[in-house]
Design a protein around this motif. Structure first.
Motif, mmCIF file in Angstrom:
data_model
loop_
_atom_site.group_PDB
_atom_site.id
_atom_site.type_symbol
_atom_site.label_atom_id
_atom_site.label_comp_id
_atom_site.label_asym_id
_atom_site.label_seq_id
_atom_site.Cartn_x
_atom_site.Cartn_y
_atom_site.Cartn_z
ATOM 1 N N ALA A 229 56.318 -2.269 13.304
ATOM 2 C CA ALA A 229 57.397 -1.292 13.155
ATOM 3 C C ALA A 229 58.445 -1.556 14.227
ATOM 4 O O ALA A 229 58.153 -1.493 15.422
ATOM 5 C CB ALA A 229 56.860 0.128 13.295
ATOM 6 N N PHE A 251 61.007 9.789 11.444
ATOM 7 C CA PHE A 251 60.680 8.430 10.982
ATOM 8 C C PHE A 251 59.228 8.086 11.277
ATOM 9 O O PHE A 251 58.520 7.524 10.427
ATOM 10 C CB PHE A 251 61.619 7.429 11.655
ATOM 11 C CG PHE A 251 61.260 5.990 11.399
ATOM 12 C CD1 PHE A 251 61.189 5.481 10.100
ATOM 13 C CD2 PHE A 251 60.994 5.127 12.459
ATOM 14 C CE1 PHE A 251 60.865 4.150 9.867
ATOM 15 C CE2 PHE A 251 60.670 3.799 12.238
ATOM 16 C CZ PHE A 251 60.597 3.312 10.933
ATOM 17 N N LEU A 255 56.362 7.003 8.545
ATOM 18 C CA LEU A 255 55.768 5.669 8.656
ATOM 19 C C LEU A 255 54.247 5.733 8.819
ATOM 20 O O LEU A 255 53.500 5.025 8.120
ATOM 21 C CB LEU A 255 56.399 4.942 9.839
ATOM 22 C CG LEU A 255 56.133 3.444 9.941
ATOM 23 C CD1 LEU A 255 56.548 2.731 8.671
ATOM 24 C CD2 LEU A 255 56.876 2.857 11.137
ATOM 25 N N VAL A 319 58.678 -3.140 9.331
ATOM 26 C CA VAL A 319 59.268 -1.912 8.806
ATOM 27 C C VAL A 319 60.257 -1.384 9.841
ATOM 28 O O VAL A 319 60.000 -1.444 11.043
ATOM 29 C CB VAL A 319 58.188 -0.839 8.531
ATOM 30 C CG1 VAL A 319 58.816 0.382 7.873
ATOM 31 C CG2 VAL A 319 57.074 -1.393 7.672
ATOM 32 N N THR A 320 61.396 -0.861 9.380
ATOM 33 C CA THR A 320 62.395 -0.333 10.290
ATOM 34 C C THR A 320 63.279 0.665 9.559
ATOM 35 O O THR A 320 63.211 0.786 8.329
ATOM 36 C CB THR A 320 63.255 -1.470 10.873
ATOM 37 O OG1 THR A 320 64.119 -0.964 11.890
ATOM 38 C CG2 THR A 320 64.091 -2.133 9.780
ATOM 39 N N LYS A 337 60.565 -3.730 4.929
ATOM 40 C CA LYS A 337 60.892 -2.427 4.364
ATOM 41 C C LYS A 337 61.885 -1.747 5.299
ATOM 42 O O LYS A 337 61.626 -1.606 6.501
ATOM 43 C CB LYS A 337 59.624 -1.567 4.220
ATOM 44 C CG LYS A 337 59.866 -0.160 3.676
ATOM 45 C CD LYS A 337 60.239 -0.174 2.219
ATOM 46 C CE LYS A 337 60.377 1.238 1.670
ATOM 47 N NZ LYS A 337 60.848 1.234 0.265
ATOM 48 N N LEU A 355 56.364 3.171 0.317
ATOM 49 C CA LEU A 355 55.825 2.726 1.603
ATOM 50 C C LEU A 355 54.321 2.453 1.546
ATOM 51 O O LEU A 355 53.844 1.454 2.099
ATOM 52 C CB LEU A 355 56.140 3.766 2.675
ATOM 53 C CG LEU A 355 55.828 3.375 4.110
ATOM 54 C CD1 LEU A 355 56.540 2.081 4.485
ATOM 55 C CD2 LEU A 355 56.227 4.491 5.068
#
Length: 429
Positions: A229, A251, A255, A319-320, A337, A355
């Protein structure tokens, strides 16, 4: 046609911390242009050496729309220059410049960080022309061009210089701002709080280095598959203005929930902090709390700033929200993602999977499409160099002054078959 340099009249607003804008103005002046700078605080003033061209904005900020309109007209400005296009004073000035048909030059940190900066006209990040340019159009513009693409460097750039100039800038604002009593920072924290955070970061660098090394080793020697991440600064314009989350905590919740629901139980999740993370948001504590709530605390890790390469080279996916660090993941062919607006948000190489599905079986990007996209950026908006080190500034100035004086926007120049000369990439060690 764009006026000759002797007819150009540039108005500078706020720039990156340090002397870059002052050095840039000198070269524009040498080319025959007229230059002025509006300063909003003592830090702006200190880093602008030409007193004759400095305009102190000491009136209440509520008068700024009228003030900037009057300045543009009174000085017969042809070009507006600024760093970042979303802070309120800049957005107001851009609107006034556009109403008059002026050229707006926007500098930003590099989309292909670490050793490039971004130069665009009109807007950057979510306001960039790249947002509405698809890969097919990029490929068409590149017809007949060949470029030996450099690898994505592992270093973020001139970190110590960046932190030093940030601390120095806020020190001048904190102790010498009497002339600018009406100044209000564009961020939520006061100048004194910002300075303390910069000073604390400088003092804690050795401890943070040791903590980062230990955390990285735990991940590297753990032998487990992991997803990375890529975190951002909660107060950064990209996260704040071009993302869907009100806070970093929101966020993190999304996540970790997606990871807990979708990832195989032997997979781990590694959070990589932004290199300039200073603790103003309780990210580490929130990660621990949310991970414990979902029963995955033993599979979730936190790594402070530093180099991305040691983790990216072994990661299964990234992922970000919209971090520019995602470009390094795509360069390595990692599934990505992203949640916010970003110049790399193209369907060819950013996953649209839910996700939980992404964590279970992430789709790989089209690496050929990404290579063409990266080539397009290197031929247009990405300029070799840095704002913060003397060597990086020299490399940047050698190229960007001519780009600013050119009659053509870098994107238009490429489409017309007249791209700007590319400087040989000479990475700082």
């Amino acid at each position: 046609m764009t006026p000759r340099p002797t007819q150009r009249r540039f108005l500078f607003l706020q720039g990156p911390h340090g002397p870059f804008f002052a050095r840039l103005s000198r070269l524009l002046t040498d080319a025959g242009a007229r230059v002025w700078r509006v300063g909003f605080n003592r830090g702006d003033e200190v880093f602008w050496s030409d007193r004759a061209s400095y305009i102190a904005q000491t009136d209440p900020i509520e008068t700024w729309p009228e003030t900037v309109a009057q300045l543009l007209d009174a000085k017969a400005i042809t070009d507006l220059v600024l760093y970042g296009d979303t802070r309120p004073i800049h957005a107001t000035a851009i609107a006034a410049a556009r109403a008059r048909g002026l050229t707006v030059h926007v500098f930003e940190e590099g989309y292909l960080r670490p050793y490039w900066v971004t130069y665009e006209r009109g807007g950057a990040n979510g306001h960039s022309r790249v947002m509405t340019t698809d890969v097919a159009a990029m490929r068409h513009a590149l017809t007949g061009l060949d470029l030996d693409l450099p690898d994505a460097p592992a270093r973020w750039g001139d970190m110590r210089h960046h932190v030093f100039y940030g601390a120095l800038y806020h020190w001048f604002v904190m102790v010498g701002n009497a002339r600018y009593a009406a100044f209000r920072p564009h961020r939520a924290l006061s100048v004194r709080q910002e300075f303390r955070l910069y000073l604390r970061r400088l003092a804690m660098m050795p401890w943070h280095w040791m903590d980062r090394v230990r955390a990285t080793l735990r991940v590297k020697t753990g032998g487990f598959p992991f997803h990375l991440a890529l975190l951002q600064l909660e107060h950064d314009a990209s996260f704040r203005d071009h993302g869907p989350f009100d806070s970093m905590t929101d966020f993190l919740e999304v996540l970790i929930t997606g990871f807990a629901n979708g990832a195989p139980t032997h997979h781990h999740l590694v959070f990589k902090a932004h290199p300039l993370e200073d603790g103003r948001a309780p990210i580490r504590a929130d990660i621990r709390r949310i991970a414990r709530h979902h029963g995955v605390a033993h599979r979730v890790h936190y790594v402070r700033g530093g180099k991305l390469a040691p983790l990216l080279n072994d990661a299964r996916s990234a992922v970000t929200v919209n971090s520019t660090a995602a470009q390094q993941a795509l360069w390595r062919g990692l599934p990505l993602k992203a949640f916010g607006q970003a110049v790399y948000l193209k369907p060819e190489f950013v996953s649209d999977q839910p996700l939980s599905d992404f964590f279970q079986m992430p789709q790989r990007p089209d690496s050929r499409a990404y290579r063409d996209y990266r080539h397009y950026l290197l031929e247009t908006s990405q300029v070799t160099g840095s704002f913060y080190s003397a060597r990086g500034r020299r490399q940047l100035l050698r190229q960007v002054v001519d780009m600013m004086l050119s009659a053509e926007d870098p994107y238009d120049a490429l489409e017309a078959g007249r791209p700007a000369p590319r400087q040989h990439l000479n990475l700082v060690k």
